[in-house]
Motif scaffolding. Structure first.
Motif, PDB file in Angstrom:
ATOM      1  N   LEU A  61       0.984  -1.294   0.012  1.00 51.97           N
ATOM      2  CA  LEU A  61       0.011  -0.057   0.034  1.00 51.97           C
ATOM      3  C   LEU A  61       0.657   1.260  -0.012  1.00 51.97           C
ATOM      4  O   LEU A  61       1.318   1.809   1.137  1.00 51.97           O
ATOM      5  CB  LEU A  61      -0.930   0.005   1.204  1.00 51.97           C
ATOM      6  N   GLU A  62       1.185   1.598  -1.236  1.00 52.61           N
ATOM      7  CA  GLU A  62       2.256   2.875  -1.207  1.00 52.61           C
ATOM      8  C   GLU A  62       1.511   3.752  -2.373  1.00 52.61           C
ATOM      9  O   GLU A  62       1.546   3.383  -3.639  1.00 52.61           O
ATOM     10  CB  GLU A  62       3.428   2.519  -1.632  1.00 52.61           C
ATOM     11  N   PHE A  63       0.894   4.801  -1.768  1.00 53.13           N
ATOM     12  CA  PHE A  63       0.499   5.943  -2.649  1.00 53.13           C
ATOM     13  C   PHE A  63       1.367   6.967  -3.410  1.00 53.13           C
ATOM     14  O   PHE A  63       2.410   7.119  -2.577  1.00 53.13           O
ATOM     15  CB  PHE A  63      -0.834   6.678  -2.263  1.00 53.13           C
ATOM     16  N   ARG A  64       1.444   7.340  -4.490  1.00 53.92           N
ATOM     17  CA  ARG A  64       2.284   8.124  -5.122  1.00 53.92           C
ATOM     18  C   ARG A  64       1.676   9.537  -5.658  1.00 53.92           C
ATOM     19  O   ARG A  64       0.582   9.306  -6.107  1.00 53.92           O
ATOM     20  CB  ARG A  64       3.079   7.662  -6.245  1.00 53.92           C
ATOM     21  N   LEU A  65       2.147  10.731  -5.228  1.00 53.21           N
ATOM     22  CA  LEU A  65       1.845  11.799  -5.664  1.00 53.21           C
ATOM     23  C   LEU A  65       2.641  12.231  -6.991  1.00 53.21           C
ATOM     24  O   LEU A  65       3.750  12.345  -6.876  1.00 53.21           O
ATOM     25  CB  LEU A  65       2.011  12.860  -4.599  1.00 53.21           C
ATOM     26  N   ILE A  66       1.938  12.627  -8.022  1.00 59.40           N
ATOM     27  CA  ILE A  66       2.633  12.668  -9.241  1.00 59.40           C
ATOM     28  C   ILE A  66       2.072  13.895 -10.010  1.00 59.40           C
ATOM     29  O   ILE A  66       0.752  13.927 -10.116  1.00 59.40           O
ATOM     30  CB  ILE A  66       2.298  11.533 -10.404  1.00 59.40           C
ATOM     31  N   GLY A  67       3.011  14.892 -10.495  1.00 66.72           N
ATOM     32  CA  GLY A  67       2.666  15.913 -11.189  1.00 66.72           C
ATOM     33  C   GLY A  67       2.969  15.958 -12.596  1.00 66.72           C
ATOM     34  O   GLY A  67       3.227  14.744 -13.234  1.00 66.72           O
ATOM     35  N   GLU A  68       2.856  16.980 -13.231  1.00 61.97           N
ATOM     36  CA  GLU A  68       3.179  16.884 -14.676  1.00 61.97           C
ATOM     37  C   GLU A  68       4.668  16.581 -15.180  1.00 61.97           C
ATOM     38  O   GLU A  68       5.544  16.918 -14.111  1.00 61.97           O
ATOM     39  CB  GLU A  68       2.810  18.077 -15.341  1.00 61.97           C
TER      40      GLU A  68
END
Length: 292
Positions: free
Chosen positions: A202-209
């Protein structure tokens, strides 16, 4: 476990279990204690909660008020095209090379940076040399205008149309020739929170442009999308809070081929989690913006 096949010994490493049941006319216990081994007394209890099969019923019961059939949050899966030979590329020395090894002379109009499930799982999210051809802005949109907007891309698709025509899935029938699925306005938002569906963590990633373009994913990835960076960051903190991780851990069956599913992700009521201040560091998230 040792077996013999064709008189030759073979070693197999497979999962197995011992199931012990007791039957009588009066018991109504809809749960099962699961032990990691015959020698280990520690266990977790599988059971049902409102017709939901739960991996750890004891842990889930402490957080069951966060469970919602209609939480208001909509996790999406990545783009489905079933034709990586034509639709996916690597950028090598400013050239876009498809998986057939061909250099594609196409405009960048319909190309978007791609992060696959393995990249999400391994936290390779800040840069990529992979790109995907996104032929539609929404499901069912005509692809005929590609020829006008990006002539080189149109010619590329026409010249390799047999690969797309031979896609076996019935979802492409009665749709534009170069149709894809898993695409909508959410695809083109600048901020996303993503997680790999095939990986046992359970590892969420925050991803931008990347390179001033929104990132797209393959269909093994689930994600939320946002217009507002601050809302994305605050929601990211909520999802990584100990309470959210414990909640998901109590209902995920890690031995499944795809343990992380949208049905699992969607059932956490983020608005309730936030309003009860389980994570006081983010007390005022406007979670109405999480609904995508």
């Amino acid at each position: 476990m040792i077996s013999e096949i064709a008189n030759k010994p073979a070693l197999f490493n497979v999962d197995a279990c011992l199931l012990v049941c007791k039957f009588d006319a009066h018991s109504r216990n809809y749960f099962c204690d699961v032990f990691s081994s015959l020698e280990n007394s520690d266990c977790h209890r599988i059971g049902y909660h409102n017709n939901l099969l739960v991996k750890d019923i004891d842990a889930f019961s402490k957080l069951s008020d966060l469970y919602a059939v209609n939480s208001g949050t909509k996790w999406r899966s990545g783009v489905k095209h079933d034709c990586s030979n034509v639709m996916e590329f690597r950028k090598i020395d400013n050239y876009f090379v498809n998986t057939l090894g061909e250099v594609a002379d196409i405009e960048e109009t319909y190309l978007f940076p791609l992060i696959k499930g393995s990249g999400v799982a391994q936290n390779r999210i800040n840069a990529t040399d992979r790109y995907m051809l996104i032929t539609q802005k929404f499901i069912g949109e005509s692809t005929e205008n590609i020829q006008t907007i990006a002539p080189k891309t149109g010619r590329y698709l026409e010249s390799r149309g047999q690969y797309l025509d031979n896609r076996k899935s019935k979802i492409y029938q009665n749709n534009p020739r170069f149709a894809i699925f898993g695409v909508g306005d959410y695809t083109f938002k600048p901020w996303k929170i993503a997680i790999g569906g095939l990986y046992k963590k359970l590892e969420f990633r925050l991803i931008g442009e990347i390179a001033d373009k929104p990132v797209v994913f393959d269909d093994t990835v689930y994600f939320l999308s946002f217009d507002d960076e601050e809302v994305a960051r605050q929601t990211f903190e909520l999802l990584n809070s100990p309470t959210a991780i414990k909640f998901y851990s109590s209902i995920v069956f890690w031995d499944e081929k795809r343990p992380i599913k949208s049905s699992v992700l969607n059932c956490l009521n983020l608005e309730l989690l936030n309003s009860k201040s389980f994570e006081p560091a983010s007390p005022n998230i406007k979670l109405d913006m999480v609904t995508v």
